[in-house]
Design an enzyme around this catalytic site. Structure first.
Site, short mmCIF file in Angstrom:
data_model
loop_
_atom_site.label_atom_id
_atom_site.label_comp_id
_atom_site.label_asym_id
_atom_site.label_seq_id
_atom_site.Cartn_x
_atom_site.Cartn_y
_atom_site.Cartn_z
N ALA A 149 -63.91 30.03 -34.29
CA ALA A 149 -63.95 30.97 -33.56
C ALA A 149 -62.64 31.19 -33.06
O ALA A 149 -61.98 30.72 -32.10
CB ALA A 149 -64.80 30.51 -32.40
N GLU A 150 -62.08 32.16 -33.49
CA GLU A 150 -60.65 32.52 -33.58
C GLU A 150 -60.33 33.09 -32.14
O GLU A 150 -59.24 32.89 -31.68
CB GLU A 150 -60.02 33.63 -34.38
CG GLU A 150 -59.95 33.22 -35.91
CD GLU A 150 -61.27 32.76 -36.83
OE1 GLU A 150 -61.29 32.44 -37.68
OE2 GLU A 150 -62.47 33.37 -36.20
N HIS A 174 -57.61 36.56 -47.96
CA HIS A 174 -56.75 35.46 -48.03
C HIS A 174 -55.37 35.93 -48.44
O HIS A 174 -54.33 34.82 -48.71
CB HIS A 174 -57.21 34.20 -48.87
CG HIS A 174 -58.48 33.53 -48.44
ND1 HIS A 174 -59.47 34.38 -48.94
CD2 HIS A 174 -58.81 32.58 -47.81
CE1 HIS A 174 -60.51 33.46 -48.39
NE2 HIS A 174 -60.08 32.55 -47.92
N ASP A 194 -55.62 36.87 -42.37
CA ASP A 194 -56.86 37.66 -42.66
C ASP A 194 -57.97 37.43 -41.45
O ASP A 194 -58.79 38.24 -41.31
CB ASP A 194 -57.37 37.51 -43.92
CG ASP A 194 -56.50 37.57 -44.96
OD1 ASP A 194 -56.34 38.41 -45.79
OD2 ASP A 194 -55.56 36.39 -45.06
N ILE A 229 -57.45 36.49 -38.39
CA ILE A 229 -56.86 36.46 -36.85
C ILE A 229 -57.83 37.68 -36.09
O ILE A 229 -57.55 37.53 -34.75
CB ILE A 229 -55.31 36.90 -36.91
CG1 ILE A 229 -54.71 36.28 -35.58
CG2 ILE A 229 -55.16 38.10 -37.30
CD1 ILE A 229 -53.45 36.13 -35.74
N PRO A 281 -60.66 38.35 -35.04
CA PRO A 281 -61.56 38.19 -34.05
C PRO A 281 -60.83 37.69 -32.64
O PRO A 281 -61.29 37.86 -31.35
CB PRO A 281 -62.45 36.89 -34.39
CG PRO A 281 -62.41 37.16 -35.74
CD PRO A 281 -61.16 37.77 -35.84
N GLN A 287 -56.55 29.88 -39.27
CA GLN A 287 -56.31 29.35 -40.59
C GLN A 287 -55.95 30.11 -41.60
O GLN A 287 -55.07 29.90 -42.21
CB GLN A 287 -57.76 28.76 -40.88
CG GLN A 287 -57.85 27.96 -42.16
CD GLN A 287 -59.09 26.96 -42.26
OE1 GLN A 287 -59.98 27.81 -43.00
NE2 GLN A 287 -59.25 26.15 -41.73
N PHE A 288 -56.13 31.57 -41.25
CA PHE A 288 -55.50 32.61 -42.51
C PHE A 288 -55.21 33.87 -41.51
O PHE A 288 -55.99 34.12 -40.84
CB PHE A 288 -56.52 32.90 -43.43
CG PHE A 288 -56.61 31.98 -44.58
CD1 PHE A 288 -55.85 31.91 -45.72
CD2 PHE A 288 -57.68 30.75 -44.61
CE1 PHE A 288 -55.77 30.93 -46.45
CE2 PHE A 288 -57.63 29.93 -45.54
CZ PHE A 288 -56.81 29.96 -46.66
#
Length: 706
Positions: free
Chosen positions: A436-437, A507, A462, A464, A466, A459-460
């Protein structure tokens, strides 16, 4: 009139004295009169926005009797006027916000009125997007737990209270937001000391509750959350509200878990001054709501029980009217912010990461190693230095189930950058978060407002997006919108970029230019192991939010290895590095394009072109002085970056060079970047989409020959 009730009346009136009951009545009335005064001033164009707390005064006055100003932590929403009055915010302070005065303690004229904030009472600066404050409240409650457990924090005893709670309120409509559910889930997973108050007035502007919430009852939906105390009440009934809030706060203070109170209120005024509820509420519905108005209900209770006379009620009303009018007179005469301060408080006025204080010499140790090793080593050293640093995100811990720690190597992030941190510093300082970004960034903001130092990982790059609401509207705005009374110096570490062979559309993307368009955040983008260590240490020690971009392709390359530069090494933000000398053409670049530009420059030597390569290292701020100096010397410029050419950050640089250094140019500024499509999975397509050394070389040749 007697000042204290007898035993029978004390029991009947929930143990409150007459003075306490009259004080609650006065608070409710004061809140309503302030709304009325603001509406009048708005109609006179003396203020510019108005949103009321009318109809919510009953539950809020009751809540104030169970909460502790300056002791608990508060994330109220814009209808919480009565609560904020009870906590200590004065009518004058509220009206200073309404007129946009320089001395408004909530924001110094930067934020709308009714967006509460006051450091003296632990009221954290609020914003307009609905529900964003809920995740921050989770972080603030987590800070309470962390302070209670991490004894290495030197001043921790002054940072929390053993039975404090975090209060957060929102309207029923805001419970439709995904961030609300992320917050509730994280709260119940970690059993945090939070009290949620949902003030349900039946409408989210014009949309009724049954169109917002399945079944029309949010408390019914959340009852299955484990450990969550749930109550549903008539929020216009002062005593029902008091009983519910007492029970809920006692539950949280006893550390039994979080609590959730669903208070059904009314909204006798329109959503805001720009709304007209007559357009969507029937006359009958509005009349029925008026019968539940908490102020007449409570007034009638006082009168019916012989607690106040009509003369005393009239005296209280006159006193409130006088206080509001006097406050309005003072607010209207108060000085406005100077136009010269429009750019003030974007960043910390005390800690400047571009200054010489952040330029410290390297003390190399060990053998050359990768960027992964440099970042990991820096995190370990900084966490040893400052016990306030908290690392969390998806998969960043070694394990989540502690009993496995002794028998498995540990994860430590999908790229292993946080490996071993949990073993060294424990579960309270290094832990995994749900996928849950927005939750990761929002919780980090809440922690940072309480002076912890979150260093979180998305984590990536791509994924970010949210979190973009929390980044753009909350993280970057916190200091500015509060007039420097609140700040959130969070570090967000993000693997970015392509050249992965098989990364595909989700990614491999870049997009730093989008975040450069968010005033209030700093952006670092190292291309070498040594720079990663120095810039990360600067990011952690500065007092501003930092987006720390780590190119995945560069994590384990051999050409950018370096000896670890020591535990005090820092690189100032806004200081570029000249990676290659040259006299004919300047290539301005960053990230993975640095090495590709160096290779292109070397190849250009065969054509007898001398090419300089300037690595920006930070995007916000960028080193304009270095750019200008080298442009004036070479007179020809190529800007190379991995992001798409269209609206990439190179466009900003090219425009500024063209606008301010035009007379020094002997050729048009050329830009090299990715094609305007997502990076594809097939290696052949990826190679065609992303800029290669050959593309940079072509631009160098064309610029040199122009």
């Amino acid at each position: 009139m007697k000042a204290v009730l007898n035993d029978r009346e004390t029991q009947l009136f929930e143990g409150l004295t007459r003075d306490q009951l009259l004080a609650s009545h006065r608070c409710m009335l004061l809140s309503r009169k302030l709304d009325d005064k603001e509406i009048m001033l708005r109609n006179q164009s003396q203020i510019f926005f108005q949103i009321s707390g009318a109809g919510h005064e009953g539950v809020l006055a009751a809540a104030a009797l169970t909460l502790r100003s300056g002791y608990d932590w508060f994330f109220p929403y814009y209808r919480d006027r009565a609560l904020c009055l009870a906590l200590g915010v004065t009518p004058l302070e509220m009206l200073l916000a309404a007129v946009g005065a320089k001395d408004d303690p909530a924001s110094g004229g930067r934020q709308m009125p009714s967006h509460w904030g006051h450091t003296a009472y632990n009221i954290v600066s609020g914003s307009s997007p609905t529900g964003t404050q809920v995740l921050q409240a989770v972080g603030a409650a987590e800070a309470s737990v962390i302070y209670s457990r991490v004894q290495q924090i030197p001043d921790r005893a002054s940072r929390f209270n053993e039975d404090e709670l975090t209060y957060v309120s929102l309207g029923e409509g805001a419970t439709s937001e995904g961030e609300f559910w992320e917050a509730l889930n994280a709260t119940c997973v970690r059993q945090l000391p939070i009290l949620f108050l949902v003030e349900d007035n039946g409408y989210a502007i014009s949309v009724p509750v049954e169109a917002q919430t399945a079944g029309g009852d949010i408390s019914r939906l959340v009852r299955s959350f484990p450990g969550l105390h749930v109550d549903s009440i008539d929020g216009t009934d002062f005593f029902a509200s008091l009983r519910a809030m007492r029970e809920a706060t006692a539950y949280v203070r006893a550390r039994k878990g979080p609590a959730f109170v669903h208070a059904r209120c009314i909204r006798p005024y329109s959503h805001s001054h720009s709304d007209d509820e007559k357009l969507y509420k029937t006359k009958a519905e509005r009349a029925a709501e008026a019968l539940r108005d908490p102020i007449p209900r409570f007034t009638e209770f006082l009168r019916a029980n012989g607690l106040v006379t009509d003369a005393e009620l009239a005296a209280i009303a006159a006193d409130v009217e006088r206080e509001v009018n006097d406050a309005a007179t003072l607010a209207l005469a108060a000085p406005k912010p100077s136009k010269s301060t429009a750019e003030q408080w974007l960043y910390s006025p005390d800690v400047d990461p571009t200054s010489a204080a952040f330029e410290t010499p390297a003390q190399p140790e060990g053998k050359p190693d990768t960027m992964v090793a440099a970042i990991n080593h820096t995190l370990k050293d900084e966490m040893a230095r400052d016990a306030r640093i908290i690392v969390f995100g998806e998969d960043v811990a070694d394990v989540t189930r502690k009993d496995a720690l002794a028998v498995v190597p540990g994860k430590g992030g999908v790229f292993k950058l946080t490996h071993g941190l949990q073993r060294l510093y424990g579960d309270d300082r290094v832990f995994n978060a749900p996928i849950a970004e927005a939750g990761i960034v929002g919780r980090a903001i809440g922690m940072a407002t309480r002076k912890l130092k979150p260093v979180v990982e998305i984590q990536f790059f791509d994924y970010i997006w949210p979190a973009m609401m929390q980044i753009r509207d909350e993280l970057t705005m916190m200091r500015y919108r509060s007039g420097n009374t609140w700040s959130a110096p969070v570090v967000i570490r993000v693997p970015i970029g392509g050249y992965l062979r098989g990364g595909g559309p989700y990614h491999s993307q870049s997009g730093e230019s989008i975040f450069a368009h968010c005033p209030g955040i700093r952006i670092a983008y190292p291309s070498t192991a040594i720079d990663a260590a120095g810039l990360l240490r600067t990011a952690i020690r500065c007092d501003d939010p930092v987006l720390f971009l780590e190119h995945k392709h560069l994590y384990r390359q051999t050409y950018n290895k370096g000896e670890y530069p020591g535990k005090e090494f820092m690189i100032p933000f806004g200081k570029a590095s000249l990676r290659r000398e040259g006299d004919h053409v300047l290539v301005i670049t960053w990230g993975a394009l640095v090495q590709r530009s160096i290779v292109a420059a070397q190849q250009a030597e065969k054509d007898h072109f001398s090419v300089a390569v300037l690595d920006l290292r930070t995007i916000v701020p960028y080193d304009w002085d270095a750019i200008a100096a080298h442009v004036k010397r070479t007179n020809r410029v190529v800007i190379a970056h991995e992001d798409q050419v269209m609206c990439g950050f190179g466009a900003e640089l090219a425009a500024r060079i063209g606008g301010e250094l035009f007379e020094h140019l002997d050729a048009p500024v050329k830009r090299v970047g990715a094609k305007n499509v997502p990076v594809a999975y097939s290696p052949e397509l990826e190679e065609a989409i992303l800029p290669q050394s050959s593309d940079v070389l072509k631009a160098i040749r064309e610029t040199a020959r122009y």
